[in-house]
Design a protein around this motif. Structure first.
Motif: not given
Length: 145
Positions: A42-46
């Motif tokens: 859930e944090y990878q794109a950010l």
């Protein structure tokens, strides 16, 4: 002692993830950071956006600060590796057993206890209470909060 600024800490995670994806060599700490990011899709794109270094996260708006979350994971990794504060590894092991060897779920028990301990210290203006922290983790290992 290394005391990075907010931006340096954030850039460490962004750069660790970039290097991991590019299959570049990583330091031991970058490798740990990349593994933590891998466990948090859930944090990878950010973290793929260099402008994320300037983003604000508001708990009042229900936002979780991914950089804080990953930093707490990294701190816990270090604590467990040296059993500091004393008893943290044993308390974590109890959480691990309670979660059927789900390492990430057990780490989140420790992370929640660490967050509560930091918040209590900030609220009281006192240093962190390491004994209370370990006891909190032990309670979670027994199924309580």
């Amino acid at each position: 002692m290394f005391n990075p600024t907010r931006d340096q800490a954030r850039l460490f995670f962004i750069d660790s993830w970039r290097k991991h994806q590019a299959k570049e060599s990583l330091t031991a700490m970058e490798d740990i950071a990349a593994e933590l990011i891998f466990q948090h899709p859930e944090y990878q794109a950010l973290l793929e956006n260099p402008e994320a270094v300037d983003k604000d996260f508001s708990p009042e708006d229900g936002q979780v600060n991914p950089f804080l979350h990953l930093s707490l994971h990294l701190a816990i990794h270090e604590q467990l590796s040296i059993n500091q504060p004393p008893g943290i590894r044993e308390a974590y092991d109890a959480c691990l057993r309670r979660h059927g060897d789900d390492r990430h779920a057990a780490l989140h028990d420790v992370l929640d206890a660490l967050g509560e301990t930091i918040f209590a210290a900030q609220r009281s203006g006192q240093p962190m209470d390491a004994l209370a922290y370990v006891e909190n983790v032990k309670r979670r290992g027994k199924g309580g909060n």
